[in-house]
Design a protein around this motif. Structure first.
Motif, PDB file in Angstrom:
ATOM      1  N   THR A 104      44.172  67.538  31.068  1.00 54.88           N
ATOM      2  CA  THR A 104      44.636  68.913  30.816  1.00 54.88           C
ATOM      3  C   THR A 104      43.691  69.674  29.892  1.00 54.88           C
ATOM      4  O   THR A 104      43.365  70.837  30.161  1.00 54.88           O
ATOM      5  N   GLN A 177      48.863  54.583  39.581  1.00 53.45           N
ATOM      6  CA  GLN A 177      49.855  54.267  38.564  1.00 53.45           C
ATOM      7  C   GLN A 177      51.157  54.996  38.901  1.00 53.45           C
ATOM      8  O   GLN A 177      51.196  55.855  39.799  1.00 53.45           O
ATOM      9  N   LYS A 384      36.700  65.292  26.200  1.00 53.48           N
ATOM     10  CA  LYS A 384      38.134  65.619  26.195  1.00 53.48           C
ATOM     11  C   LYS A 384      38.355  67.113  26.424  1.00 53.48           C
ATOM     12  O   LYS A 384      39.280  67.506  27.111  1.00 53.48           O
TER      13      LYS A 384
HETATM   14  P1  UTP Z   1      43.842  60.860  27.533  1.00 48.05           P
HETATM   15  O1  UTP Z   1      44.983  60.373  26.746  1.00 48.05           O
HETATM   16  O2  UTP Z   1      42.693  61.459  26.819  1.00 48.05           O
HETATM   17  O3  UTP Z   1      44.395  61.867  28.631  1.00 48.05           O
HETATM   18  O4  UTP Z   1      43.362  59.664  28.433  1.00 48.05           O
HETATM   19  P2  UTP Z   1      43.651  62.720  29.749  1.00 48.05           P
HETATM   20  O5  UTP Z   1      44.548  62.772  30.913  1.00 48.05           O
HETATM   21  O6  UTP Z   1      42.255  62.218  30.057  1.00 48.05           O
HETATM   22  O7  UTP Z   1      43.492  64.148  29.085  1.00 48.05           O
HETATM   23  P3  UTP Z   1      44.562  65.193  28.507  1.00 48.05           P
HETATM   24  O8  UTP Z   1      45.251  64.510  27.357  1.00 48.05           O
HETATM   25  O9  UTP Z   1      45.520  65.538  29.621  1.00 48.05           O
HETATM   26  O10 UTP Z   1      43.710  66.335  28.102  1.00 48.05           O
HETATM   27  C1  UTP Z   1      42.487  58.644  28.067  1.00 48.05           C
HETATM   28  C2  UTP Z   1      42.197  57.827  29.320  1.00 48.05           C
HETATM   29  O11 UTP Z   1      43.402  57.247  29.833  1.00 48.05           O
HETATM   30  C3  UTP Z   1      43.576  57.651  31.177  1.00 48.05           C
HETATM   31  C4  UTP Z   1      42.796  58.925  31.333  1.00 48.05           C
HETATM   32  O12 UTP Z   1      42.478  59.165  32.680  1.00 48.05           O
HETATM   33  C5  UTP Z   1      41.596  58.652  30.451  1.00 48.05           C
HETATM   34  O13 UTP Z   1      40.639  57.866  31.109  1.00 48.05           O
HETATM   35  N1  UTP Z   1      45.011  57.860  31.473  1.00 48.05           N
HETATM   36  C6  UTP Z   1      45.766  58.648  30.659  1.00 48.05           C
HETATM   37  C7  UTP Z   1      45.530  57.287  32.592  1.00 48.05           C
HETATM   38  O14 UTP Z   1      44.828  56.564  33.348  1.00 48.05           O
HETATM   39  N2  UTP Z   1      46.840  57.514  32.867  1.00 48.05           N
HETATM   40  C8  UTP Z   1      47.626  58.277  32.091  1.00 48.05           C
HETATM   41  O15 UTP Z   1      48.812  58.445  32.414  1.00 48.05           O
HETATM   42  C9  UTP Z   1      47.079  58.866  30.952  1.00 48.05           C
END
Ligand code: UTP
Length: 407
Positions: A104, A177, A384
């Motif tokens: 996001t 997932q 990020k």
């Molecule tokens: P983040 O917690 O930084 O989330 O994920 P995000 O989706 O990349 O970014 P925001 O928070 O929406 O901006 C860290 C890692 O964990 C993975 C993400 O793809 C990233 O590689 N992740 C996160 C998952 O695989 N599944 C999830 O449900 C959440």
């Protein structure tokens, strides 16, 4: 069927989900019913109640020591690396990238792994990781990629369009997932559309159960894999299946190893490795008392400074064991767009509730964990945000410092 659904929704106070049922065509009706049946309303009700209850502070917090790879002698470096390389060559190591998140903050259209951080080569984050894996194991390391409903098809298509970055196709395994319903502040499940429930990926802690359900653990066993290197998609300096890390973990004989780096200041918003009541624990910056956050050893280094990098090695048997434990959901208040059941219009709110499982919550189930401290400048450049801190700009600069050829 319809009556059963009505009854179920009445029981949980979620009747709004059928607001548009009568104007849907048969296919849409079926999709909505399937969607409703896929939701565990007991779980939704419980996590909604829990979100407002205060989280208990961790008890008995003590420091966790890390092996500092930046201070290894040449002999140590070579020894660990050789042990790790041997495990890799013998086919006992797999890599797993968690890519199910929504990304996001970055706001990129499409899966985060397809993002180009602006290198001369225009490599995407997926290609960067793929190159790292080729360097570690010449294409022989099986690579498991966790996606979610929101990005699975686009991810697979991207790999196909790029001929799997010349990585052996049979060594790449995509799996999805689970998703979790999104709620408003009153605990009502939201609709994404008239015939569809709004859901979001259930957090990186959803990994183990999803991997198991998708047959990933079985596939690993069939291949003779014993250790899984796990990382996220957004650190462009991640050392995929790092032989040094694998060797260090092998020597430590712990079921799980993690990488860390030292925080720069007591105020840094870091998640720190420690023990709580004798079990490995990751303490959030919001949880750690200021006195502990500031505490230093006589050499000036922080006692509670080893920051979680989201980079682990798990033994495959321990994953099976961890899958048996129920995990807590963490609620987060986020901006979401949904279909309003009164007006039939799309509405955006900033106080939507999303629920996620965190992988590090499994750590309290472990006897111990082996920690390897790395050089932040060489191995940690997360993407990020679009601009500013931890953005493609900062990640690109750090990447170029390490990889001269991209200059
Ligand atoms: P983040 O917690 O930084 O989330 O994920 P995000 O989706 O990349 O970014 P925001 O928070 O929406 O901006 C860290 C890692 O964990 C993975 C993400 O793809 C990233 O590689 N992740 C996160 C998952 O695989 N599944 C999830 O449900 C959440």
């Amino acid at each position: 069927m319809y009556n059963d659904i009505c009854e179920k929704l009445n029981k949980y106070g979620q009747q709004q989900l059928l607001s548009f049922y009568n104007i849907l065509d048969d296919k849409e009706k079926k999709q909505l019913i399937d969607d409703i049946n896929s939701i565990d309303f007991d779980l939704v009700t419980r996590v909604y109640r829990e979100i407002s209850s205060e989280k208990a502070a961790p008890q008995g917090v003590t420091p966790m020591k890390a092996g500092d790879s930046t201070a290894f002698s040449q002999e140590e470096y070579n020894r660990y690396t050789e042990i790790g390389q041997k495990e890799i060559v013998n086919g006992r190591v797999a890599a797993l990238t968690m890519c199910g998140g929504q990304g996001t903050r970055l706001g990129h259209t499409g899966p985060k792994g397809t993002y180009d951080i602006g290198l001369r080569s225009h490599k995407s984050l997926f290609e960067i990781q793929c190159d790292g894996l080729k360097a570690a194991g010449e294409g022989n390391i099986p690579w498991y990629i966790m996606t979610s409903n929101i990005n699975h098809d686009d991810t697979v298509r991207f790999f196909e369009e790029h001929n799997f970055f010349e990585y052996p196709k049979d060594n790449i395994f995509f799996f999805k997932q689970e998703m979790m319903a999104v709620l408003n502040k009153d605990g009502k499940v939201l609709l994404e559309d008239k015939g569809k429930i709004l859901k979001s990926p259930n957090g990186n802690g959803g990994l183990f159960l999803s991997l198991k359900k998708a047959g990933g653990l079985e596939d690993m066993r069939r291949r003779g894999v014993q250790h899984i290197f796990i990382c996220g998609i957004d650190n462009c300096l991640v050392k995929m299946a790092d032989p040094l890390f694998v060797g260090y973990y092998m020597e430590a004989k712990a079921p799980v190893a993690a990488k860390s780096f030292m925080k720069r200041s007591a105020e840094e918003k870091a998640a720190i490795f420690c023990y709580a009541d004798g079990r490995p624990y990751v303490i959030e910056y919001t949880e750690i008392p200021a006195e502990l956050a500031n505490m230093k050893y006589s050499d000036g280094s922080f006692v509670y400074g080893d920051t979680n990098v989201l980079n682990y090695i798990f033994n495959i048997d321990i994953i099976d064991e961890l899958c048996m434990y129920p995990m807590p959901y963490h609620g987060a208040v986020k901006k979401v767009t949904y279909m309003d059941t009164n007006s039939g219009e799309y509405v955006t709110i900033t106080d939507g509730l999303k629920f996620e499982l965190f992988l590090f919550d499994y750590f309290v189930r472990l006897e111990d964990l082996s920690l390897l401290r790395i050089d932040r400048e060489k191995e940690f450049a997360p993407v990020k945000n679009l601009t500013g801190v931890d953005s493609s700009e900062t990640a690109r600069e750090m990447y170029i410092k390490v990889h001269e050829e991209e200059r």
